[in-house]
Design a protein around this motif. Sequence first.
Motif, PDB file in Angstrom:
ATOM      1  N   THR A  95     -12.203  -5.046  12.049  1.00  0.00           N
ATOM      2  CA  THR A  95     -11.443  -4.629  10.880  1.00  0.00           C
ATOM      3  C   THR A  95     -10.011  -5.135  11.041  1.00  0.00           C
ATOM      4  N   PRO A  96      -9.242  -5.154   9.964  1.00  0.00           N
ATOM      5  CA  PRO A  96      -7.830  -5.528  10.118  1.00  0.00           C
ATOM      6  C   PRO A  96      -7.111  -4.634  11.135  1.00  0.00           C
ATOM      7  N   ASP A 113      -1.435  -6.728   6.747  1.00  0.00           N
ATOM      8  CA  ASP A 113      -1.616  -7.783   5.741  1.00  0.00           C
ATOM      9  C   ASP A 113      -1.951  -9.117   6.404  1.00  0.00           C
ATOM     10  N   GLU A 116      -5.484  -8.940   7.633  1.00  0.00           N
ATOM     11  CA  GLU A 116      -6.412  -9.075   6.504  1.00  0.00           C
ATOM     12  C   GLU A 116      -6.554 -10.541   6.108  1.00  0.00           C
ATOM     13  N   SER A 117      -5.442 -11.259   6.106  1.00  0.00           N
ATOM     14  CA  SER A 117      -5.455 -12.677   5.757  1.00  0.00           C
ATOM     15  C   SER A 117      -6.229 -13.491   6.794  1.00  0.00           C
ATOM     16  N   GLY A 128     -14.222  -7.809   3.720  1.00  0.00           N
ATOM     17  CA  GLY A 128     -12.948  -7.451   4.327  1.00  0.00           C
ATOM     18  C   GLY A 128     -12.995  -7.234   5.828  1.00  0.00           C
TER      19      GLY A 128
END
Length: 141
Positions: A95-96, A113, A116-117, A128
């Motif tokens: 996960t992020p 962020d 996530e990218s 995701g």
Amino acid sequence: MDKQQQYERVFGYLDKNGDGKISAPELQICIGKIGEELSTEEAEMVAELMDSDGDGLLSMEDLVKVVEAANEEEKMNDLKMTFKMYGDDHDCIITPKSLKRMLSRLGESRSIDECESMIAKFDLDGNGVLDFHEFKDMMMS
């Protein structure tokens, strides 16, 4: 020395009687010299499984297949261990948040962020997170 020459050198070392084939007993002796144990039955099973022409002996090509298969298995085990280090402890995904945590442990400060990218680049199903197959694709590219 290139890879083929290395294989030939190893093969020559294993082929004690110089017949161009590695027998189960020759394989068993070799494994013993590197500190591992291989029973007669196990050596015969390996020779039978990896033998391409049905004579119960390993040719040079068979040895190359055995070594390359072992290398692939080792790479896969390393990837699985790495994936577990980066992954979320409960869901077997990255996960992020778990990526941020692991990068932080490695001295890399990233925002959620940014994580996530990073994940989005290899997230094939768009959920995701990275599963093991997406992680493997990322590491192999």
